[in-house]
Design an enzyme around this catalytic site. Structure first.
Site, mmCIF file in Angstrom:
data_model
loop_
_atom_site.group_PDB
_atom_site.id
_atom_site.type_symbol
_atom_site.label_atom_id
_atom_site.label_comp_id
_atom_site.label_asym_id
_atom_site.label_seq_id
_atom_site.Cartn_x
_atom_site.Cartn_y
_atom_site.Cartn_z
ATOM 1 N N HIS A 1 -5.534 75.230 114.599
ATOM 2 C CA HIS A 1 -4.715 75.691 113.480
ATOM 3 C C HIS A 1 -5.504 75.775 112.169
ATOM 4 C CE1 HIS A 1 -3.962 71.269 112.720
ATOM 5 N NE2 HIS A 1 -4.051 71.687 111.472
ATOM 6 N N ASP B 1 -4.687 72.234 120.759
ATOM 7 C CA ASP B 1 -4.916 72.589 119.358
ATOM 8 C C ASP B 1 -6.343 72.254 118.930
ATOM 9 O OD1 ASP B 1 -4.447 73.553 116.817
ATOM 10 O OD2 ASP B 1 -3.572 71.676 116.077
ATOM 11 N N SER C 1 -7.229 67.846 108.683
ATOM 12 C CA SER C 1 -7.138 68.344 110.055
ATOM 13 C C SER C 1 -8.516 68.769 110.559
ATOM 14 C CB SER C 1 -6.187 69.540 110.128
ATOM 15 O OG SER C 1 -4.864 69.137 109.942
#
Length: 365
Positions: free
Chosen positions: A108, A138, A212
């Site tokens: 992402h 992910d 992230s």
């Protein structure tokens, strides 16, 4: 093949494993204590392998329909009509896994990006290319072309325990590399709806937007996980201090599979199944909802060859309860094609057991 992997990823060689950090003594009000007073050594060991990621994406601007009208453009062609495209920037983090320039981040973080720039701790920058992605976890694998890269040492998330101190390194809010500290709050978290396969390490170390893809490390500076998500709300309840990381062993295996095969190679049982509700459990005369009901068997797949049938209720895989199915699915996907799994199931109220040899998951689409 093992030699090739060790050449690509020398940091995975057990001979290169770290020595334990020095635990200095310190004095408090005349009393002598032994213990760790600083995590600087761990940070210094891991931080050069954690990078900032900047992405740029072209966004088509929605304009009024008159801008496309020929008559309008004839009279107002010289007017300052807004451009139809603009660039959108985003921030994230990544972790260098190999001195050859392979690094991990979250899918992402780089999804839809037209340009990806990686900035190292020492200030150097490089454009990155996407080697491959794993939507189900992910994760994304990037490659940069720079010399003198430092690969992060890999830890052992399998032996990590609740209460262990951990550090999160990343680029929150684009502020630059930042370190936060906390503990492991839980392991094996799943069923959160964040990704297809979930087996997260949960931590209360502060993780913010921009973290992230960054590193969750232990007190020795070894990678335990890739920081992936923050849970800030469940229903109407606000949450604090709930960060989630993909375990390092899963992430590194993903990288090696993508580098070697172009995609992640997972075990496949060849069934469709649904969770066992209380009503279904009662109808099958079972005492608990631990289990999954097989709704479909793929012809000539591993389950079909092993003798499983629609209507069977799988309750254990390799002697571990499958729960609502998420854990069982995780077990299968973490296995390799060719591996044998023991399956315990109910058929017509009778507990039975079979072995199935997993195959490679077919490519669809």
């Amino acid at each position: 093949m093992a030699l090739i992997i060790l050449q690509l990823f020398p940091e995975l060689n057990p001979r290169n494993s770290p020595t334990a950090p020095h635990n200095p003594s310190f004095n408090v009000m005349g009393q002598q204590y032994e213990g760790m007073t600083s995590y600087a050594d761990a940070v210094n060991r891991a931080a050069p392998s954690v990078v900032n990621i900047f992405t740029r994406k072209k966004i088509n601007r929605t304009t009024h329909r008159l801008f496309n009208d020929p008559l309008f453009r004839y009279f107002y062609n010289s007017a300052d009509i807004p451009r139809q495209e603009r660039m959108q920037s985003a921030l994230g983090s990544g972790v260098i896994i190999s001195e050859q320039g392979y690094l991990l981040t979250n899918n992402h973080v780089i999804y839809g990006a037209d340009e990806i720039v990686v900035q190292l701790q020492d200030g150097r920058e490089s454009k990155a290319r996407v080697i491959g992605v794993d939507l189900e976890n992910d994760l994304a694998v990037l490659k940069i072309e720079l010399d003198n890269l430092k690969a992060i040492p890999i830890g052992s998330p399998q032996t990590a325990q609740v209460g262990d101190i951990v550090l999160a390194i990343g680029n929150p809010f684009g502020m630059g590399q930042t370190v936060t500290q906390g503990i492991i709050s839980a392991t094996g978290r799943y069923g959160l709806g964040i990704s297809v396969f979930e087996n997260f390490i949960q931590t209360d170390a502060a993780i913010n937007p921009g973290n992230s893809g960054g590193a969750l490390i232990d007190v020795h500076g070894n990678l335990l996980g890739i920081n992936t998500a923050i849970l800030d709300r469940i229903g109407n309840s606000d949450l604090n201090g709930v960060g989630l990381a993909v375990p390092a062993d899963t992430a590194v295996r993903t990288l090696k599979d993508i580098v070697e095969f172009g995609r992640v190679v997972r075990g496949w049982l060849g069934v469709d199944a649904q969770s066992l509700t209380p009503q279904l459990a009662h109808s099958f005369q079972l005492d608990s909802t631990n289990g999954v009901l097989i709704t479909r068997i793929y012809n000539k797949g591993p389950a079909h060859v092993a003798g499983l049938q629609p209507g069977d209720v799988i309750v254990k895989i390799n002697d571990e309860p499958v729960g609502n199915g998420a854990r069982g699915r995780q077990q299968i996907q973490e296995s390799r094609p060719g591996e044998t799994v023991d399956i315990e199931f109910y058929r017509n109220g009778k507990l039975e057991r079979v072995q199935a040899i997993l195959e490679k998951k077919p490519v669809t689409g």
